[in-house]
Design a protein around this motif. Structure first.
Motif, PDB file in Angstrom:
ATOM      1  N   GLU A  43       0.793  -1.247   0.064  1.00 20.55           N
ATOM      2  CA  GLU A  43      -0.036   0.071  -0.047  1.00 20.55           C
ATOM      3  C   GLU A  43       0.868   1.203   0.127  1.00 20.55           C
ATOM      4  O   GLU A  43       0.255   2.306  -0.397  1.00 20.55           O
ATOM      5  CB  GLU A  43      -0.968   0.135   1.214  1.00 20.55           C
ATOM      6  CG  GLU A  43      -1.950  -1.253   1.306  1.00 20.55           C
ATOM      7  CD  GLU A  43      -2.810  -1.159  -0.049  1.00 20.55           C
ATOM      8  OE1 GLU A  43      -3.175  -0.175  -0.645  1.00 20.55           O
ATOM      9  OE2 GLU A  43      -3.052  -2.305  -0.485  1.00 20.55           O
ATOM     10  N   ARG A  89       3.406   3.567  -1.399  1.00 22.41           N
ATOM     11  CA  ARG A  89       4.030   3.532  -2.753  1.00 22.41           C
ATOM     12  C   ARG A  89       5.143   4.805  -2.754  1.00 22.41           C
ATOM     13  O   ARG A  89       6.035   4.818  -3.575  1.00 22.41           O
ATOM     14  CB  ARG A  89       3.151   3.906  -3.725  1.00 22.41           C
ATOM     15  CG  ARG A  89       2.188   2.658  -3.989  1.00 22.41           C
ATOM     16  CD  ARG A  89       0.876   3.023  -4.258  1.00 22.41           C
ATOM     17  NE  ARG A  89      -0.069   1.992  -3.992  1.00 22.41           N
ATOM     18  CZ  ARG A  89      -1.449   2.005  -3.813  1.00 22.41           C
ATOM     19  NH1 ARG A  89      -1.743   3.179  -4.467  1.00 22.41           N
ATOM     20  NH2 ARG A  89      -2.160   0.910  -3.680  1.00 22.41           N
ATOM     21  N   THR A 101      -6.917   4.320  -1.984  1.00 24.77           N
ATOM     22  CA  THR A 101      -7.994   4.310  -2.995  1.00 24.77           C
ATOM     23  C   THR A 101      -7.389   3.569  -4.248  1.00 24.77           C
ATOM     24  O   THR A 101      -6.050   3.920  -4.408  1.00 24.77           O
ATOM     25  CB  THR A 101      -8.588   5.472  -3.402  1.00 24.77           C
ATOM     26  OG1 THR A 101      -7.440   6.623  -3.545  1.00 24.77           O
ATOM     27  CG2 THR A 101      -9.450   6.124  -2.241  1.00 24.77           C
ATOM     28  N   THR A 102      -7.920   2.841  -4.944  1.00 23.27           N
ATOM     29  CA  THR A 102      -7.031   2.305  -6.123  1.00 23.27           C
ATOM     30  C   THR A 102      -8.358   2.170  -7.286  1.00 23.27           C
ATOM     31  O   THR A 102      -9.407   2.004  -7.055  1.00 23.27           O
ATOM     32  CB  THR A 102      -6.635   0.990  -5.664  1.00 23.27           C
ATOM     33  OG1 THR A 102      -6.352   0.082  -6.861  1.00 23.27           O
ATOM     34  CG2 THR A 102      -7.734   0.250  -4.978  1.00 23.27           C
ATOM     35  N   ARG A 103      -7.888   1.969  -8.465  1.00 18.87           N
ATOM     36  CA  ARG A 103      -8.959   1.536  -9.713  1.00 18.87           C
ATOM     37  C   ARG A 103      -8.918   0.029  -9.800  1.00 18.87           C
ATOM     38  O   ARG A 103      -9.816  -0.259 -10.444  1.00 18.87           O
ATOM     39  CB  ARG A 103      -8.388   2.400 -10.785  1.00 18.87           C
ATOM     40  CG  ARG A 103      -8.640   3.704 -10.736  1.00 18.87           C
ATOM     41  CD  ARG A 103      -8.294   4.453 -12.037  1.00 18.87           C
ATOM     42  NE  ARG A 103      -8.238   5.899 -11.943  1.00 18.87           N
ATOM     43  CZ  ARG A 103      -7.817   6.911 -12.596  1.00 18.87           C
ATOM     44  NH1 ARG A 103      -7.365   6.226 -13.797  1.00 18.87           N
ATOM     45  NH2 ARG A 103      -8.056   8.209 -12.423  1.00 18.87           N
ATOM     46  N   GLU A 104      -7.934  -0.546  -9.215  1.00 18.41           N
ATOM     47  CA  GLU A 104      -8.026  -2.227  -9.428  1.00 18.41           C
ATOM     48  C   GLU A 104      -9.019  -2.921  -8.551  1.00 18.41           C
ATOM     49  O   GLU A 104      -8.917  -2.549  -7.273  1.00 18.41           O
ATOM     50  CB  GLU A 104      -6.694  -2.552  -9.328  1.00 18.41           C
ATOM     51  CG  GLU A 104      -5.771  -2.094 -10.451  1.00 18.41           C
ATOM     52  CD  GLU A 104      -4.296  -2.087  -9.791  1.00 18.41           C
ATOM     53  OE1 GLU A 104      -3.924  -3.157  -9.119  1.00 18.41           O
ATOM     54  OE2 GLU A 104      -3.510  -1.444 -10.176  1.00 18.41           O
ATOM     55  N   ARG A 155     -11.804  -0.661  -3.688  1.00 16.85           N
ATOM     56  CA  ARG A 155     -11.521   0.588  -4.295  1.00 16.85           C
ATOM     57  C   ARG A 155     -11.400   1.762  -3.383  1.00 16.85           C
ATOM     58  O   ARG A 155     -10.459   2.548  -3.939  1.00 16.85           O
ATOM     59  CB  ARG A 155     -12.556   0.757  -5.520  1.00 16.85           C
ATOM     60  CG  ARG A 155     -12.329  -0.096  -6.596  1.00 16.85           C
ATOM     61  CD  ARG A 155     -13.196   0.492  -7.783  1.00 16.85           C
ATOM     62  NE  ARG A 155     -13.265   1.517  -8.057  1.00 16.85           N
ATOM     63  CZ  ARG A 155     -14.123   2.511  -8.563  1.00 16.85           C
ATOM     64  NH1 ARG A 155     -15.087   1.710  -8.940  1.00 16.85           N
ATOM     65  NH2 ARG A 155     -14.210   3.658  -8.892  1.00 16.85           N
TER      66      ARG A 155
END
Lengths: 571, 571
Positions: free
Chosen positions: A121, A123, B10-13, B28
């Motif tokens: 998580e 980065r 948050t993520t798009r995957e 997400r």
């Protein structure tokens, strides 16, 4: 709350395995009940205390900028294989297979899981430093669970883990956690010390344990009578004596000491104090060149193996020399070794090094020397701190003398360095877009253990004496004959309602029990502030107040009572 | 809180196994992360929601007079042997041995443990009724964990257990819990129904499930369009049609229907609607005398096996008749059975019983009858409710028509009776000093599941739309170019500080991100109230407000803004 709506499970019986007072009192006050070895149910009375402890911890962790999350109790074994701890954890870590035969463990701690989260998580270095914590159930399959919730198998921990780009940043967060732990344990009402600790098998650099001082503790803590200095006896430095070594006054003589092996026996035979004798121990060396090393201490001192092991000449792990090695090096058996004439390295403890005219083994079975002296009779390779500190020793801080106390460890903060982040490859991009392995700290508090430790510090022969901050109830109201006297009942209900409205945690004992039963229950449970309402008091316009720590109750006029009580609560 | 001090993950995957929207959005929005199959880490954003749900549940349980306690996750297997559930629990209950080879389980539920506590601690009927609850981690080793935290292996439940001297007392507490659950789910903001439920394998008498209505639900719920009535389709009564059976108008004719076995095939071959056909199923009977029973339903209706099984003539568990039995009873194979001429008991569904001139199997392979009629052609042993209700059916409550919805079970209340108290011998002395077995109720809420269920009901294509009561933050402040504009930064900080002081849960997005990124993150996370502060607005003395459910933002004058916002929050 009213006792009619609360499981009051007070009892006079204590199980035979309850050897420490906190275990006994938690059972007697109806706070916990055993379910199986090392597994406890927390009854409502106990859980109220536990939740207050948790709330204080959460408040202070949040204040310190840590973020709460929650990781599962059940963890995949493969993460432990990745860190290499699968091999080192032993059978305290309970392993099992699920229905698909995949291997899992009941989490004894969560370094692996949090490092796994962070490597996925986090980065960018911009997200650092970051500090996560949780309050979660842990399981350690102790061989011999004991002392109730103090060393149970299932327990609740607050564990926090911080991640950093640099050692400096780790040190900063470590310092914040150090302060936070001091705040937490102060708010809980502990007499405690932050203690320099060994970093042990977990590895890493800086470490402090937080110990509650109590006679039932399992650790020996050296604390300075005159400063904040405290250290585990295992680690506390024994300073060199201020005084120089006296001149030799005796000549060395060999005397027969048949069947006399221990310092105790030599002391008895020769009628001298143990401090006049030096003891010589042969241990494994770290190199082939010096495969046996002599350690010399004063006869009344205890060897500190951890200190010895840290010397570069001494093998790690610390191991005594074998009988054969002793024969080869000293020409005698273990009970007759002395420093005179040894041709191996001789490490002499700082205090033993200032002894003069001492008694020691003669390296010949059945014989000792008297009147031996350093340099004249025996060579010192190096003067080293080798012994455990003792009460009365000068404190290494330079400000006073040491006291030795028993301590219960309730918290531990630890600079792990990159042990886990390296093993699990937890990196972030640094400012130069290079992948950099993270520095890591961990910070634990034994939440369930705190409840027991507080009782160890706060009890008398009537029961528990809670500090206000974590008492199951701050105030109890004990009405006399409430079920027969409408006046008493009304006065009790009025005060109860007023306190509830003010947000005070109050317990109204509305049972139809004899006053003696109610008093002894409330004392056993340990509620700090007691209010007694009876016909006689009301006749005189008085309500009785008693603080659990004081013996004497006092009468307070009814119309001044609420102001008086609120002042007591604010103290 | 500020985003700079919060793990915004948050993520798009979304993982390929995330098939329901709540699972996708929880990943997400950075609320959860998988650790292993059916095991999830709750990241800070998710845990905030979870804790708010827990707080609401605790408040309402305490208000209802239930007492919180805490029982271990790890339980000794022997308690499950004592209740007999060791044998029935199957591999969902994870069993393991400790280092001393004693058998334990990871608690899938806690009936046994609480009954063990009660049998030891409750001594007198005067302590009854009593209702205990906990919020605790459970583990069920699901064969196929799915839907994220909706059906995970490790999860958090609120489970409560009440104990009583009589069924009347149990019913009283049950009713209180029914109301309490309604309060809890209302406060959480659910559109839900309390649904009459089957008591299933756990045994006992009364039971309601609380279902959140959402398309991804796994249960079919029949609810009245016009009243509170709701029932699991398995249990919902299908009323008899209002109209009487029409007179027979056709003569019965046998027609060839080669290779035509199912209702579908008959309907296609004869070009008639399925409702003109009746289907006849032969099932095992409950007695030797009637070892095979015929069940007759309209061709467009579904058999409800649970209803059939409850008929005294039908074997339990429900079992279809074998091919041999069908041959012996009807003289044909399964695709050609009909009620005409059968000499076994014929149970006819209420709706099928008012069919006239119907088509049915001729009890001869390859043939059907048309124009068949009850009584004239076929005997009815008994008219029974045998079918599943359908949308449009009259509601059993008499107030409207049924709708069929999908439901997610989030709560379950249950009158267990004495099943566990009898097995574990949990008795108290009653008023006559006789030992009396306790009555017991249990009341569960899936705490972690609630979070997912709420998302199923509250989302759009931009993300989650939290109800205010459980939102991770009530308000977010999104400053435009805060790092370049001191005016914007100051205005944002001022509002942030004011809201914090008022105890509002507010998130200040202090990242140096583009507005679009911040907007889409806040929408995805689903914070209900959004404040946007920018140079242009400040020039006009305006701050922008937007409610997550509404499309249009609105500008509010700066000096009226705080009053305006507090009014929005109070709605």
């Amino acid at each position: 709350m009213k006792t009619s709506n609360l499981l009051l499970a007070t009892t006079r019986e204590t199980p035979s395995d309850a050897v420490v007072i906190s275990h006994q009192l938690m059972i007697r006050a109806g706070m916990i009940r055993p379910l199986a070895g090392g597994l406890y149910n927390w009854l409502p009375m106990g859980l109220r205390v536990l939740r207050k402890v948790e709330a204080i911890i959460r408040e202070e962790m949040n204040r310190a900028g840590a973020q709460e999350l929650l990781m599962p109790v059940v963890q995949p074994l493969e993460l432990w294989e990745e860190s290499g701890r699968d091999a080192t954890m032993g059978s305290e870590m309970l392993r099992f297979s699920d229905r698909h035969d995949r291997a899992f463990v009941l989490g004894p701690t969560h370094e692996e899981v949090i490092t796994d989260i962070v490597r996925k998580e986090i980065r960018s270095y911009k997200q650092l430093p970051i500090n996560f914590y949780q309050v979660q159930t842990k399981f350690r399959d102790e061989r011999r669970p004991r002392f109730g919730v103090m060393r149970s198998r299932e327990f609740i921990m607050k564990d926090a883990y911080s991640f950093h780009l640099s050692q400096e940043s780790l040190q900063e967060t470590y310092d914040v956690m150090y302060e936070t732990y001091n705040r937490i344990f102060s708010r809980i009402g502990f007499r405690f010390r932050a203690v320099q600790a060994d970093t042990g098998a977990i590895g890493g650099d800086g470490s402090h344990e937080f110990h509650v001082l109590a006679d039932s503790g399992e650790d020996n803590i050296a604390i300075c009578s005159n400063s904040d200095y405290a250290a585990n006896v295992e680690l506390a430095e024994a300073l060199a004596p201020n005084s120089a070594r006296p001149e030799a006054t005796q000549t060395r003589q060999k005397i027969a000491t048949p069947n006399t092996h221990s310092i105790e026996e030599v002391s008895n035979l020769l009628q001298v104090k143990k401090k006049k004798i030096v003891k010589t121990l042969l241990v494994q060396g770290a190199s082939k060149e010096h495969s046996v090393i002599a350690l010399v201490l004063r006869g009344d001192h205890e060897l500190n193996e951890l200190k010895a092991e840290k010397h570069p000449l001494v093998a790690s792990p610390f191991t005594m020399a074998s009988d054969e090695q002793i024969q080869a090096a000293a020409g005698c058996s273990a009970g007759s070794i002395g420093p005179v004439g040894l041709s191996i390295p001789v490490l002499v403890d700082r205090t033993a090094a200032v002894s003069a005219d001492f008694i020691c083994g003669a390296n010949e079975d059945g014989f000792h020397f008297t009147g031996a002296n350093w340099e004249r009779d025996a060579h010192i390779s190096e003067v080293v701190d080798l012994r455990n500190v003792e009460a009365g020793d000068a404190s290494a801080c330079g400000h006073g003398k040491l006291e030795i106390h028993k301590g219960i460890e309730v918290g531990h903060i630890f600079q792990l360095g990159n042990k886990y982040s390296k093993a699990l490859n937890a990196t972030v991009q640094n400012e130069n877009s290079r992948a950099q392995v993270l520095e890591m700290g961990c910070y634990g508090i034994g939440v369930t253990r705190i409840v027991a430790a507080s009782i160890e510090q706060n009890h008398d022969d009537r029961g528990i004496i809670w500090p206000d901050a974590i008492a199951p109830f701050q105030v109890c109201i004990v009405p006399m004959q409430m079920h027969k006297s409408p006046r008493v009942a009304e006065a009790a209900q009025t005060i109860y309602a007023e306190l509830m409205a003010k947000g005070v945690d109050v317990l109204l004992d509305d049972r139809a029990e004899r006053p003696g039963v109610m008093f002894s229950d409330m004392d056993l449970i340990g509620i700090p502030h007691r209010i007694v309402i009876g016909e006689r008091g009301l006749d005189n316009g008085m309500i009785e107040y008693k603080y659990r720590r004081n013996d004497a109750p006092q009468d307070v006029a009814i119309d001044e009572f609420m102001a008086f009580l609120m002042a007591q609560l604010a103290k």
